[in-house]
Motif scaffolding. Structure first.
Motif, PDB file in Angstrom:
ATOM      1  N   HIS A   1     -54.220 -24.460 -79.266  1.00 50.27           N
ATOM      2  CA  HIS A   1     -55.458 -24.294 -78.500  1.00 50.27           C
ATOM      3  C   HIS A   1     -56.494 -23.535 -79.321  1.00 50.27           C
ATOM      4  CE1 HIS A   1     -57.911 -24.090 -74.887  1.00 50.27           C
ATOM      5  NE2 HIS A   1     -58.096 -22.797 -75.106  1.00 50.27           N
ATOM      6  N   ALA A   2     -56.046 -22.495 -80.016  1.00 49.97           N
ATOM      7  CA  ALA A   2     -56.958 -21.720 -80.864  1.00 49.97           C
ATOM      8  C   ALA A   2     -57.493 -22.574 -82.005  1.00 49.97           C
ATOM      9  CB  ALA A   2     -56.235 -20.491 -81.417  1.00 49.97           C
ATOM     10  N   LEU A   3     -56.629 -23.342 -82.619  1.00 46.56           N
ATOM     11  CA  LEU A   3     -57.069 -24.224 -83.708  1.00 46.56           C
ATOM     12  C   LEU A   3     -58.008 -25.304 -83.188  1.00 46.56           C
ATOM     13  CD1 LEU A   3     -53.800 -24.740 -85.791  1.00 46.56           C
ATOM     14  CD2 LEU A   3     -55.846 -23.485 -86.483  1.00 46.56           C
ATOM     15  N   GLY A   4     -57.767 -25.763 -81.959  1.00 52.58           N
ATOM     16  CA  GLY A   4     -58.621 -26.783 -81.381  1.00 52.58           C
ATOM     17  C   GLY A   4     -60.058 -26.324 -81.242  1.00 52.58           C
ATOM     18  N   GLY A   5     -60.256 -25.006 -81.130  1.00 53.88           N
ATOM     19  CA  GLY A   5     -61.611 -24.487 -81.038  1.00 53.88           C
ATOM     20  C   GLY A   5     -62.430 -24.774 -82.282  1.00 53.88           C
ATOM     21  N   ILE A   6     -61.753 -24.941 -83.409  1.00 57.12           N
ATOM     22  CA  ILE A   6     -62.455 -25.270 -84.650  1.00 57.12           C
ATOM     23  C   ILE A   6     -63.173 -26.607 -84.512  1.00 57.12           C
ATOM     24  CG2 ILE A   6     -62.110 -25.853 -87.091  1.00 57.12           C
ATOM     25  CD1 ILE A   6     -59.774 -23.881 -87.123  1.00 57.12           C
ATOM     26  N   TYR A   7     -62.548 -27.530 -83.770  1.00 60.30           N
ATOM     27  CA  TYR A   7     -63.115 -28.869 -83.611  1.00 60.30           C
ATOM     28  C   TYR A   7     -64.477 -28.823 -82.932  1.00 60.30           C
ATOM     29  CZ  TYR A   7     -63.381 -33.822 -82.356  1.00 60.30           C
ATOM     30  OH  TYR A   7     -63.789 -35.126 -82.218  1.00 60.30           O
ATOM     31  N   SER A   8     -64.621 -27.942 -81.950  1.00 58.83           N
ATOM     32  CA  SER A   8     -65.856 -27.902 -81.172  1.00 58.83           C
ATOM     33  C   SER A   8     -66.913 -26.962 -81.754  1.00 58.83           C
ATOM     34  CB  SER A   8     -65.551 -27.490 -79.726  1.00 58.83           C
ATOM     35  OG  SER A   8     -64.883 -26.245 -79.695  1.00 58.83           O
TER      36      SER A   8
END
Length: 203
Positions: free
Chosen positions: A168-175
């Motif tokens: 979830h934390a890494l997914g924040g990089i996408y946005s």
């Protein structure tokens, strides 16, 4: 009475596609490699003519291998997923568990860069009958979970780490906004995340 031909239970099988010649396979692999770089840098609207040129082939060769832009996008995305998952096992063999995890997360940033570039076409593929997402779903998170479990078991990161929280934390990089320093900032975020994962570890 007219004699009927004997019934048969044999099934007609569709012949497997013929393997590409060595030179054709090299051309295809080079096109996919160059396309991944182009899509990550310029987005899904990257020029196919420029991709062919950088791969050292003509545009006709590109279209023989990939009849549509979406076809090329799908192959590039599958390649990125495959490479990311393969890297998890390779890094785990070559480095201590926490280092392998950190290096893999840095590689994940490259994967996200390509995925951001492909976003428009990936949404198109999502609405078609493509098996792209059913084939790749869970593979990336599974690779990361194995790395996290190994690092936790070795005492190099906290034992209470939840792999889904890290994803979830890494997914924040996408946005995050696509600024010129996006990659550099994303790399720093990975280092900060690893500092948090190592904090309080026993090893």
């Amino acid at each position: 009475m007219t004699e009927q031909p004997p019934e048969t239970t044999e099934k007609l099988e569709t012949p497997a596609p013929k393997p590409l010649r060595a030179d054709a396979q090299r051309n295809r692999d080079k096109l996919v490699e160059v396309a991944a770089q182009a899509f990550a840098a310029d987005g899904v609207d990257a020029s196919l003519e420029e991709i062919a040129k950088r791969a050292g082939v003509g545009i006709g060769t590109l279209y023989r291998h990939f009849p549509t832009r979406e076809h090329l996008v799908e192959v590039v995305y599958r390649r990125e997923v495959e490479g990311l998952c393969h890297a998890a096992g390779e890094l785990a063999q070559l480095h201590p568990a926490d280092v392998a995890l950190e290096l893999w997360m840095q590689r994940f940033v490259d994967y996200i860069a390509t995925k951001r570039g492909l976003a428009t076409s990936l949404r198109v593929l999502l609405t078609t009958n493509s098996t792209l997402f059913s084939d790749t779903s869970g593979r990336v998170s599974g690779a990361m979970r194995r790395l996290i479990e190994a690092a936790a078991a070795s005492g190099k990161i906290r034992a209470d780490v939840d792999a889904s929280d890290v994803m979830h934390a890494l997914g924040g990089i996408y946005s995050a906004p696509n600024t010129p320093d996006w990659r550099e900032r994303s790399g720093r975020l990975v280092k900060l995340l690893m500092d948090g994962l190592r904090f309080g570890a026993k090893g």
